[in-house]
Design a protein around this motif. Sequence first.
Motif, PDB file in Angstrom:
ATOM      1  N   VAL A 173       0.834  -1.249  -0.186  1.00  0.00           N
ATOM      2  CA  VAL A 173      -0.054   0.055  -0.097  1.00  0.00           C
ATOM      3  C   VAL A 173       0.840   1.238   0.069  1.00  0.00           C
ATOM      4  CG1 VAL A 173      -1.796   1.294   1.156  1.00  0.00           C
ATOM      5  CG2 VAL A 173      -1.957  -1.349   1.190  1.00  0.00           C
ATOM      6  N   CYS A 174       1.979   1.179   0.916  1.00  0.00           N
ATOM      7  CA  CYS A 174       3.063   2.461   0.712  1.00  0.00           C
ATOM      8  C   CYS A 174       3.502   2.750  -0.599  1.00  0.00           C
ATOM      9  CB  CYS A 174       4.174   2.035   1.758  1.00  0.00           C
ATOM     10  SG  CYS A 174       3.699   2.259   3.382  1.00  0.00           S
ATOM     11  N   VAL A 175       3.788   1.540  -1.255  1.00  0.00           N
ATOM     12  CA  VAL A 175       4.189   1.706  -2.679  1.00  0.00           C
ATOM     13  C   VAL A 175       3.054   2.253  -3.672  1.00  0.00           C
ATOM     14  CG1 VAL A 175       5.160   0.426  -4.732  1.00  0.00           C
ATOM     15  CG2 VAL A 175       5.931  -0.151  -2.431  1.00  0.00           C
ATOM     16  N   ARG A 176       1.976   1.966  -3.559  1.00  0.00           N
ATOM     17  CA  ARG A 176       0.564   2.322  -4.362  1.00  0.00           C
ATOM     18  C   ARG A 176       0.439   3.946  -4.063  1.00  0.00           C
ATOM     19  NH1 ARG A 176      -4.014  -2.033  -4.299  1.00  0.00           N
ATOM     20  NH2 ARG A 176      -4.900  -0.524  -5.881  1.00  0.00           N
ATOM     21  N   GLN A 177       0.728   4.207  -2.742  1.00  0.00           N
ATOM     22  CA  GLN A 177       0.407   5.471  -2.508  1.00  0.00           C
ATOM     23  C   GLN A 177       1.511   6.520  -2.910  1.00  0.00           C
ATOM     24  OE1 GLN A 177      -0.814   5.636   1.735  1.00  0.00           O
ATOM     25  NE2 GLN A 177      -2.863   4.868   1.207  1.00  0.00           N
ATOM     26  N   ARG A 178       2.477   5.973  -3.343  1.00  0.00           N
ATOM     27  CA  ARG A 178       3.749   6.610  -3.878  1.00  0.00           C
ATOM     28  C   ARG A 178       4.417   7.365  -2.731  1.00  0.00           C
ATOM     29  NH1 ARG A 178       1.608  10.221  -8.508  1.00  0.00           N
ATOM     30  NH2 ARG A 178       3.655  10.551  -8.947  1.00  0.00           N
ATOM     31  N   GLY A 237      11.406  -0.832   3.529  1.00  0.00           N
ATOM     32  CA  GLY A 237      11.769  -2.030   2.818  1.00  0.00           C
ATOM     33  C   GLY A 237      12.881  -2.687   3.384  1.00  0.00           C
ATOM     34  N   VAL A 238      13.977  -2.130   3.739  1.00  0.00           N
ATOM     35  CA  VAL A 238      15.061  -2.674   4.538  1.00  0.00           C
ATOM     36  C   VAL A 238      14.886  -3.089   5.798  1.00  0.00           C
ATOM     37  CG1 VAL A 238      17.579  -2.261   4.944  1.00  0.00           C
ATOM     38  CG2 VAL A 238      16.624  -1.361   3.025  1.00  0.00           C
ATOM     39  N   LEU A 258       5.498   2.310   7.446  1.00  0.00           N
ATOM     40  CA  LEU A 258       4.238   1.141   7.132  1.00  0.00           C
ATOM     41  C   LEU A 258       3.102   1.768   7.774  1.00  0.00           C
ATOM     42  CD1 LEU A 258       6.103  -2.204   7.787  1.00  0.00           C
ATOM     43  CD2 LEU A 258       5.807  -1.008   5.565  1.00  0.00           C
ATOM     44  N   LEU A 259       3.086   2.621   8.615  1.00  0.00           N
ATOM     45  CA  LEU A 259       1.745   3.004   9.488  1.00  0.00           C
ATOM     46  C   LEU A 259       1.071   4.234   8.704  1.00  0.00           C
ATOM     47  CD1 LEU A 259       3.152   2.921  13.042  1.00  0.00           C
ATOM     48  CD2 LEU A 259       1.641   1.237  11.997  1.00  0.00           C
ATOM     49  N   LEU A 260       2.064   4.700   7.815  1.00  0.00           N
ATOM     50  CA  LEU A 260       1.357   6.026   7.382  1.00  0.00           C
ATOM     51  C   LEU A 260       0.113   5.486   6.443  1.00  0.00           C
ATOM     52  CD1 LEU A 260       4.499   7.900   5.867  1.00  0.00           C
ATOM     53  CD2 LEU A 260       3.342   8.006   8.136  1.00  0.00           C
ATOM     54  N   PRO A 261      -0.136   4.675   5.970  1.00  0.00           N
ATOM     55  CA  PRO A 261      -1.537   4.569   5.197  1.00  0.00           C
ATOM     56  C   PRO A 261      -2.729   4.163   6.063  1.00  0.00           C
ATOM     57  CG  PRO A 261       0.234   3.041   4.142  1.00  0.00           C
ATOM     58  CD  PRO A 261       0.991   3.574   5.299  1.00  0.00           C
ATOM     59  N   LEU A 262      -2.270   3.511   7.396  1.00  0.00           N
ATOM     60  CA  LEU A 262      -3.342   3.697   8.365  1.00  0.00           C
ATOM     61  C   LEU A 262      -3.745   4.755   8.931  1.00  0.00           C
ATOM     62  CD1 LEU A 262      -2.188   0.254  10.111  1.00  0.00           C
ATOM     63  CD2 LEU A 262      -3.864   0.332   8.490  1.00  0.00           C
ATOM     64  N   ALA A 263      -2.621   5.832   9.191  1.00  0.00           N
ATOM     65  CA  ALA A 263      -2.661   7.099   9.665  1.00  0.00           C
ATOM     66  C   ALA A 263      -3.344   7.746   8.856  1.00  0.00           C
ATOM     67  CB  ALA A 263      -1.332   7.541   9.884  1.00  0.00           C
TER      68      ALA A 263
END
Length: 414
Positions: free
Chosen positions: A332-337, A347-348, A373-378
């Motif tokens: 989702v992070c990738v899809r949200q650019r 990723g690392v 990783l929490l940014l989409p949820l936020a």
Amino acid sequence: MTDLETRVASPGVRRAAPALLGYAAVRALGLLVLAVWSAARDKSAYTLLTARWDSLWYTRVAELGYGYEVRLPNGDVHSNLAFFPLLPWLERLLQAVSPLSYADAGFVVSLLASLAAAWGIFAVADRLYGRRAGLCAVLLWAVLPVGIVQSMAYSESLFTALAAWSLYAVLTGRWLTAGTLALLAGLTRPVGLAVVAAVWAAGIAAFVRDRRLGTAPSAHHRSTTPTPGAHPAEHAPLLTRHPDHDGAPAWRRALGMLLAPLGAAGYVLWVGHHTGRGPLGYLDVQAGWRNGFDGGYAFARFVAEKFTSFPSALAGLGLVTGVALVIWLYIVCVRQRQPLPLLVYAGVVTALALCASSYFGSKPRLLLPAFPLLLPLALALSRLHTTTSALVVGAVAVGSAVYGAFWLNGSGPP
């Protein structure tokens, strides 16, 4: 000053205050529940936070220096060279200038570092998605099931603070700051390589972009300026394409990139020299702890073995679900650019946590610094009604506090 202009500048305490107060409240709840739970079991909550497991190793480094090791009956050698030096250095410094013990100093450093980490997470999220999303990101980081580690005399809070502010510096074109903070992160934990990789990825991408477009950094900065009067959220995709370069000359970017790996490389090379085993000596030290990178093979076997009996199969199902959730969040992070440095960093961190052959119970803790990783949820939480989001965060905070108290009172290290 527009909302966007406020977010380009480093967010002050006043802007971040609601997030920091919310974070402090969540952590205070966790400590309160831990104190009550521990007292009921006739244990000291403060000892659990400051003088068990890795906390003891850090204080021994601070007090006695490097060279201490424990030889186990099975032949394993646990050396304190496995623990990076920045936290012990800070413990030693604070102990020298105050009446605090080394354990006390570690606790104070972690408390202050956790607030700095919360502030850095807010700065990144606020920069990309606005103040409300920044608040939600901080609260989500606070209520993670392993959030109690943020209050322990461990290095996770210190590392996350350095990583978050280094990433923020990259996003705003402060390359020397980014490189210096990456250097310090590399002196804090082995996963400091993730911060170095993020700085280098952003720097290389910026050099390639400058060469392709044949324009100065300031031109890029102008190209990312939003249309006056538009809502900041409308420009989130635009903002995530390129970090602002703040008009910095290329030599600053290059110097920041050169500074970034010096911390991790310096310590690893020093360990190799100290042990007489050369550049790979640190890997030998980690092998004594049965730590290594096997692409996730050992972890996969550990999970598979859970499905050979019941009720351990339920634990296996929980592990599979957790790993799937982490991978889904990254997608989702990738899809949200999200910006390239955040994607590289997360990723690392995720790869090192999931693909290491270390103690499997520590993997949730190893993922703690992966806050992008929490940014989409936020972002999703920030779009809910205030009452709804407050109820969700409150319920999860209570669950996190109870789980943290249960977990820390257990027999195994987190």
